[in-house]
Design a protein around this motif. Sequence first.
Motif, PDB file in Angstrom:
ATOM      1  N   MET A  64       2.642  -9.567   3.598  1.00  0.00           N
ATOM      2  CA  MET A  64       2.369  -8.724   2.439  1.00  0.00           C
ATOM      3  C   MET A  64       1.703  -7.414   2.862  1.00  0.00           C
ATOM      4  O   MET A  64       2.102  -6.340   2.399  1.00  0.00           O
ATOM      5  N   VAL A  65       0.720  -7.479   3.742  1.00  0.00           N
ATOM      6  CA  VAL A  65       0.038  -6.263   4.188  1.00  0.00           C
ATOM      7  C   VAL A  65       1.034  -5.333   4.880  1.00  0.00           C
ATOM      8  O   VAL A  65       1.048  -4.129   4.612  1.00  0.00           O
ATOM      9  N   ARG A  66       1.890  -5.869   5.738  1.00  0.00           N
ATOM     10  CA  ARG A  66       2.915  -5.042   6.386  1.00  0.00           C
ATOM     11  C   ARG A  66       3.803  -4.358   5.350  1.00  0.00           C
ATOM     12  O   ARG A  66       4.081  -3.158   5.444  1.00  0.00           O
ATOM     13  N   ARG A  67       4.261  -5.131   4.382  1.00  0.00           N
ATOM     14  CA  ARG A  67       5.144  -4.579   3.340  1.00  0.00           C
ATOM     15  C   ARG A  67       4.420  -3.513   2.514  1.00  0.00           C
ATOM     16  O   ARG A  67       5.000  -2.479   2.179  1.00  0.00           O
ATOM     17  N   VAL A  68       3.157  -3.759   2.170  1.00  0.00           N
ATOM     18  CA  VAL A  68       2.379  -2.786   1.394  1.00  0.00           C
ATOM     19  C   VAL A  68       2.210  -1.494   2.201  1.00  0.00           C
ATOM     20  O   VAL A  68       2.412  -0.393   1.670  1.00  0.00           O
ATOM     21  N   LEU A  69       1.865  -1.609   3.466  1.00  0.00           N
ATOM     22  CA  LEU A  69       1.674  -0.422   4.288  1.00  0.00           C
ATOM     23  C   LEU A  69       2.970   0.364   4.441  1.00  0.00           C
ATOM     24  O   LEU A  69       2.970   1.600   4.402  1.00  0.00           O
ATOM     25  N   GLU A  70       4.083  -0.333   4.595  1.00  0.00           N
ATOM     26  CA  GLU A  70       5.380   0.346   4.679  1.00  0.00           C
ATOM     27  C   GLU A  70       5.708   1.050   3.358  1.00  0.00           C
ATOM     28  O   GLU A  70       6.254   2.158   3.361  1.00  0.00           O
ATOM     29  N   GLU A  71       5.373   0.416   2.248  1.00  0.00           N
ATOM     30  CA  GLU A  71       5.613   1.028   0.934  1.00  0.00           C
ATOM     31  C   GLU A  71       4.764   2.286   0.763  1.00  0.00           C
ATOM     32  O   GLU A  71       5.247   3.321   0.284  1.00  0.00           O
ATOM     33  N   ILE A  72       3.502   2.216   1.152  1.00  0.00           N
ATOM     34  CA  ILE A  72       2.621   3.381   1.041  1.00  0.00           C
ATOM     35  C   ILE A  72       3.110   4.495   1.959  1.00  0.00           C
ATOM     36  O   ILE A  72       3.097   5.670   1.577  1.00  0.00           O
ATOM     37  N   ARG A  73       3.581   4.141   3.132  1.00  0.00           N
ATOM     38  CA  ARG A  73       4.158   5.145   4.047  1.00  0.00           C
ATOM     39  C   ARG A  73       5.370   5.812   3.389  1.00  0.00           C
ATOM     40  O   ARG A  73       5.528   7.035   3.453  1.00  0.00           O
ATOM     41  N   ALA A  74       6.231   5.033   2.757  1.00  0.00           N
ATOM     42  CA  ALA A  74       7.415   5.581   2.090  1.00  0.00           C
ATOM     43  C   ALA A  74       7.037   6.521   0.948  1.00  0.00           C
ATOM     44  O   ALA A  74       7.783   7.445   0.624  1.00  0.00           O
ATOM     45  N   ARG A  75       5.871   6.300   0.362  1.00  0.00           N
ATOM     46  CA  ARG A  75       5.375   7.152  -0.718  1.00  0.00           C
ATOM     47  C   ARG A  75       4.576   8.344  -0.185  1.00  0.00           C
ATOM     48  O   ARG A  75       4.014   9.109  -0.961  1.00  0.00           O
ATOM     49  N   ALA A  76       4.515   8.489   1.135  1.00  0.00           N
ATOM     50  CA  ALA A  76       3.739   9.549   1.794  1.00  0.00           C
ATOM     51  C   ALA A  76       2.271   9.480   1.384  1.00  0.00           C
ATOM     52  O   ALA A  76       1.611  10.502   1.232  1.00  0.00           O
ATOM     53  N   GLY A  77       1.766   8.259   1.238  1.00  0.00           N
ATOM     54  CA  GLY A  77       0.376   8.061   0.847  1.00  0.00           C
ATOM     55  C   GLY A  77      -0.530   7.788   2.028  1.00  0.00           C
ATOM     56  O   GLY A  77      -0.076   7.708   3.180  1.00  0.00           O
ATOM     57  N   THR A  78      -1.811   7.661   1.734  1.00  0.00           N
ATOM     58  CA  THR A  78      -2.804   7.281   2.734  1.00  0.00           C
ATOM     59  C   THR A  78      -3.588   6.089   2.191  1.00  0.00           C
ATOM     60  O   THR A  78      -3.478   5.753   1.010  1.00  0.00           O
ATOM     61  N   ILE A  79      -4.371   5.457   3.071  1.00  0.00           N
ATOM     62  CA  ILE A  79      -5.130   4.284   2.656  1.00  0.00           C
ATOM     63  C   ILE A  79      -6.598   4.417   3.027  1.00  0.00           C
ATOM     64  O   ILE A  79      -6.963   5.111   3.976  1.00  0.00           O
ATOM     65  N   THR A  80      -7.403   3.734   2.251  1.00  0.00           N
ATOM     66  CA  THR A  80      -8.798   3.480   2.565  1.00  0.00           C
ATOM     67  C   THR A  80      -8.908   1.967   2.641  1.00  0.00           C
ATOM     68  O   THR A  80      -8.641   1.269   1.646  1.00  0.00           O
ATOM     69  N   ALA A  81      -9.253   1.447   3.799  1.00  0.00           N
ATOM     70  CA  ALA A  81      -9.285  -0.005   4.024  1.00  0.00           C
ATOM     71  C   ALA A  81     -10.639  -0.573   3.644  1.00  0.00           C
ATOM     72  O   ALA A  81     -11.647  -0.293   4.297  1.00  0.00           O
TER      73      ALA A  81
END
Length: 122
Positions: A64-81
Amino acid sequence: MSSGRHAPVDEDLIDNTYQGRFELYRGGVLCGWLYYTLLKPNRYALQHTEVDADHQHQGVAGAMVRRVLEEIRARAGTITAICPFVVDFLSRTTTYADLIDLRHPGYSDRESAEAAYAKASG
């Protein structure tokens, strides 16, 4: 005769914006979710990961984390962990280092993330 391989599991990631979480479905069954807060301009604060009791110890959280990170990458987003599991996941790979918001990276180690989570939950 079996080749020892398992058939691929049908897996879908859904962004449930109403509940503020990404949901992982396997074979049409909800098996895990990752709560987030969407911050401006396009930053996702990844808050908390949960796996349904019937699906624990099956690699759901990591997938799930891999899929979420790939989705955020596709949206050109960034994350705060913020989620301890996500922090630990990121500490074991550089594959997603480009997604970490440099101004607001979140926690750098699982121990700090767990302590903050315990304090907030307590």
